[in-house]
Design a protein around this motif. Structure first.
Motif, mmCIF file in Angstrom:
data_model
loop_
_atom_site.group_PDB
_atom_site.id
_atom_site.type_symbol
_atom_site.label_atom_id
_atom_site.label_comp_id
_atom_site.label_asym_id
_atom_site.label_seq_id
_atom_site.Cartn_x
_atom_site.Cartn_y
_atom_site.Cartn_z
ATOM 1 N N ASN A 100 45.914 38.594 31.910
ATOM 2 C CA ASN A 100 44.455 38.546 31.954
ATOM 3 C C ASN A 100 43.917 39.857 32.511
ATOM 4 O O ASN A 100 44.128 40.165 33.683
ATOM 5 N N TRP A 102 41.697 42.681 34.281
ATOM 6 C CA TRP A 102 40.757 42.609 35.407
ATOM 7 C C TRP A 102 39.349 42.899 34.909
ATOM 8 O O TRP A 102 39.120 43.784 34.094
ATOM 9 N N THR A 103 38.379 42.123 35.370
ATOM 10 C CA THR A 103 36.981 42.361 35.006
ATOM 11 C C THR A 103 36.130 42.419 36.262
ATOM 12 O O THR A 103 36.426 41.767 37.267
ATOM 13 N N ASP A 104 35.102 43.210 36.199
ATOM 14 C CA ASP A 104 34.169 43.319 37.331
ATOM 15 C C ASP A 104 33.370 42.028 37.414
ATOM 16 O O ASP A 104 32.667 41.654 36.487
ATOM 17 N N LYS A 105 33.464 41.320 38.530
ATOM 18 C CA LYS A 105 32.837 40.010 38.646
ATOM 19 C C LYS A 105 31.308 40.081 38.649
ATOM 20 O O LYS A 105 30.636 39.084 38.440
ATOM 21 N N TYR A 111 37.244 46.038 32.350
ATOM 22 C CA TYR A 111 38.019 47.267 32.380
ATOM 23 C C TYR A 111 38.797 47.423 31.077
ATOM 24 O O TYR A 111 39.027 48.509 30.602
ATOM 25 N N GLN A 175 44.083 47.480 33.745
ATOM 26 C CA GLN A 175 44.867 46.771 34.746
ATOM 27 C C GLN A 175 44.655 45.274 34.613
ATOM 28 O O GLN A 175 43.659 44.814 34.081
ATOM 29 N N ASN A 177 44.675 41.197 36.316
ATOM 30 C CA ASN A 177 44.131 40.534 37.500
ATOM 31 C C ASN A 177 45.096 40.557 38.672
ATOM 32 O O ASN A 177 44.684 40.441 39.833
ATOM 33 N N ASN A 178 46.407 40.660 38.401
ATOM 34 C CA ASN A 178 47.370 40.752 39.499
ATOM 35 C C ASN A 178 47.465 42.155 40.073
ATOM 36 O O ASN A 178 48.299 42.427 40.932
ATOM 37 N N GLY A 179 46.631 43.074 39.586
ATOM 38 C CA GLY A 179 46.557 44.416 40.145
ATOM 39 C C GLY A 179 47.453 45.435 39.479
ATOM 40 O O GLY A 179 47.329 46.629 39.738
ATOM 41 N N THR A 181 48.627 48.106 37.022
ATOM 42 C CA THR A 181 47.973 49.015 36.086
ATOM 43 C C THR A 181 48.984 49.464 35.041
ATOM 44 O O THR A 181 50.145 49.060 35.065
ATOM 45 N N GLN A 198 47.247 47.818 42.229
ATOM 46 C CA GLN A 198 46.096 47.718 43.119
ATOM 47 C C GLN A 198 46.319 46.544 44.073
ATOM 48 O O GLN A 198 46.703 45.471 43.640
#
Length: 640
Positions: A100, A102-105, A111, A175, A177-179, A181, A198
């Motif tokens: 999944n 990562w998206t800016d909440k 991203y 990247q 959701n688990n960080g 990249t 991250q």
């Protein structure tokens, strides 16, 4: 003691420094092969396109249809598309990842959206991310692998142009959701140790600088990694990870020129040739050229990029127009047809005589040779003084050869006739070419068999229907071949159009060899030196042709029935005639009947040998005598 404290202190300091250094290197790195809590690898899977026939991966050198993506070195997926769907709409694409993204909440600007790219003919499509929809969703409904492991970014509104190469890919900045990249991390010595990850504490200054420096570089798929021998870092192998599809070139320029030439050809009539308006050879050459160039456009030019396709079409159009101009303007020279007219009359006279005397009895003519003569007569009858002189001369020679073949086909010896009820196939052979007790066996090979499939690959695109036969002669259980050529008569099935049907022989590898055959009354006739595998193939018959074939078959059946009835009637009359000629004395008849009272029935004659029955009766009589003697002796003993 003091010395011991000093040594212990130095060791403690060194241990703390080592631990802190190790923590600095690994704190924000996902090391290959490890799967701690939330630490699973993050890999882009590729791009999909949705067509009228379903969802398909774009062409790549990856096996991305399983649970894990694998670099295989074998190209797969969709290579070519029309620029638009059949209804004129644009295609929908999908970018796939196995984690999944990562998206800016705050505003849900993904991203993943920022770190995708596309090229057209080698130039970057700058506004590509405008077509990418966020957030990413699970891809159970669009992932053709059926694994349901992918997350999907939908791509809508991207307009494709004809004759263009489109390439899609991912940048390293993406990247999960688990960080994790897509930027590789290195230790202080420059050894690869894994991916930058991250964390809640954030990246070190060095890792952050590396991430920012490389996030806009194109991601390459890691095909393998190996731990170095000294245990420090990894050896990483990467390969380019682009997904591509090319649109078919726009052929409208060629199609317009081809339509113009075809439209003119459609206006040319037989009357135009007979009046000397056009040169027949030029018109025929134009037809052949048009077919050849249409095939080139379909099989070659449409796969080129548009500039190269335009260049090819330009030369093709020039070649076609030059031939079209020649066909429209070049007038034919009158030819000498005297020899053709004389040979044609000779051929017609022979055909009139032979066509009513076809068969396998002595004095009759061969069906194949008579039909070949008819075909040559039809061909020659269409020729006139405006045909090229060389073609007229060739036809005179062809007529002469056909006449010779008919004369040579006259049956001079008795023939054997074999018939297979299931297939309707006849085989006619000279009586001295096979043993007297020879049997014919014919098998139809099913479409599911390997032999049929091997043969099917050798058929042309127009040959949509085929029947595969295996024919054999047997003497007892031994497969034999005739010592002379035999004639095979093969019916054309209703499903095959008789007009364009052909007969082939088939070798052990399924390769086809065309046989010279004649067609008449729903049958193919051909001669062969040995029986083997044969295929009758052609285009699918129309409903009208099927009805005509059924009518022809019914007429032949009725004619055969009438012939058999006539032969049976003639046979009965002959028998009655013989009966009347024989004098039968009633007294002799009674005496003969009384003399034959102890005769065997027909069934006994068929199933048993009378000698054996007589022997058996005698044996039973002897046994009876012995049994009687034994009984008398037993009685005498009892009285005593």
């Amino acid at each position: 003691m003091r010395k011991l404290y000093r040594i212990t202190g130095i060791l403690l300091v060194m241990l703390m420094l080592w631990a802190s250094a190790a923590a600095a290197v690994n704190a924000d790195v996902w090391e290959f092969g490890t799967e701690g809590k939330g630490q699973k690898p993050f890999t882009p899977r590729g791009y999909l396109v949705e067509t009228e026939k379903g969802v398909h991966w774009l062409s790549s050198t990856y096996d991305n249809s399983g649970f894990y993506i694998r670099y295989t070195g074998v190209r797969n997926g969709v290579d070519y598309l029309d620029a638009k769907k059949s209804d004129g709409s644009n295609y929908t694409f999908y970018a796939m990842t196995d984690r999944n993204p990562w998206t800016d909440k705050k505003d849900w600007i993904g991203y993943g959206q920022k770190y995708m790219f596309a090229y057209k003919n080698g130039a970057r499509i700058s506004n590509f991310t405008n077509y990418v929809k966020t957030p990413a969703t699970r891809g159970d409904k669009v992932d053709p692998s059926g694994q349901g492991t992918c997350y999907v970014f939908k791509i809508e509104g991207l307009e494709l142009e004809p004759g263009c190469l489109y390439e899609f890919g991912f940048l390293r900045g993406m990247q999960a959701n688990n960080g994790i990249t897509l930027v590789l991390a290195e230790d202080e010595e420059g050894n690869t140790v894994g991916y930058i990850q991250q964390t809640d504490e954030g990246l070190t200054a060095e890792e952050k600088a590396k991430y920012n420096a490389e996030k806009n570089r194109e991601f390459e798929f890691i095909s393998s990694w190996y731990k170095k021998d000294d245990g420090k870092g990894y050896k990483v192998n990467t390969v380019p990870m682009r997904f591509k599809v090319q649109t078919y070139a726009d052929l409208s320029n060629w199609e317009n020129a081809a339509d113009k030439a075809q439209a003119w050809l459609d206006t040319v009539t037989e009357k135009d040739f007979k009046e000397g308006k056009y040169k027949r050879s030029n018109v025929e050459q134009l037809r052949i050229l048009l077919i050849s160039l249409n095939k080139k456009a379909k099989d070659e030019v449409r796969f080129k990029l548009q500039p190269a396709a335009n260049s090819s079409m330009k030369s093709m159009i020039n070649e076609l127009n030059a031939m079209l101009q020649k066909a429209q303007s070049d007038k034919p020279e009158p030819a000498d047809t005297k020899s053709l007219e004389a040979k044609l009359k000779e051929a017609k006279d022979l055909y009139a005589k032979a066509s009513v005397n076809i068969g396998i009895d002595i004095g009759q003519y061969g069906q194949i040779e008579v039909e070949n003569l008819r075909e040559e007569i039809d061909r020659a009858s269409k020729m006139d003084r405006f045909y090229p002189q060389n073609e007229i001369n060739n036809e005179v020679e062809a007529l002469d050869n056909a006449i010779r073949e008919v004369l040579a086909s006259k049956v001079m010896e008795e023939m054997l006739r074999f018939y297979d009820k299931v297939t309707g196939i006849y085989v006619v052979a000279p009586i001295d070419s096979l043993p007297e007790d020879t049997k014919l066996f014919v098998r139809i090979m099913g479409k599911e068999t390997g032999e049929y499939k091997s043969m099917e690959s050798s058929l042309s695109e127009k040959e949509t229907e085929a029947v595969y036969y295996k024919m054999q002669f047997y003497e007892g259980d031994r497969n034999i071949q005739p010592t002379k050529s035999v004639e095979v008569q093969m019916p054309v099935p209703d499903s095959i159009s008789e007009k364009g049907s052909l007969v082939y022989s088939v070798n052990s590898k399924g390769k086809l060899t065309k046989l010279k055959s004649a067609k008449a009354n729903g049958m193919h006739f051909f001669k062969t030196g040995k029986l083997s595998a044969f295929v009758l193939a052609g285009s699918t018959a129309s409903e009208k042709e099927k009805a005509e074939a059924r009518g022809e078959r019914m007429r032949n059946l009725l004619a055969q029935k009438e012939k058999e009835q006539a032969e049976n009637k003639e046979s009965r009359l002959e028998k009655e005639k013989k009966k009347k000629e024989e004098f039968k004395d009633p007294l002799n008849k009674i005496l003969k009947r009384n003399a034959n009272m102890a005769t065997f029935s027909n069934d006994v004659r068929k199933e048993s040998n009378p000698t054996i029955l007589i022997f058996a009766a005698g044996l039973l009589a002897v046994i009876g005598v012995f049994a009687a003697l034994k009984g008398i002796m037993d009685m005498r003993r009892a009285k005593r």
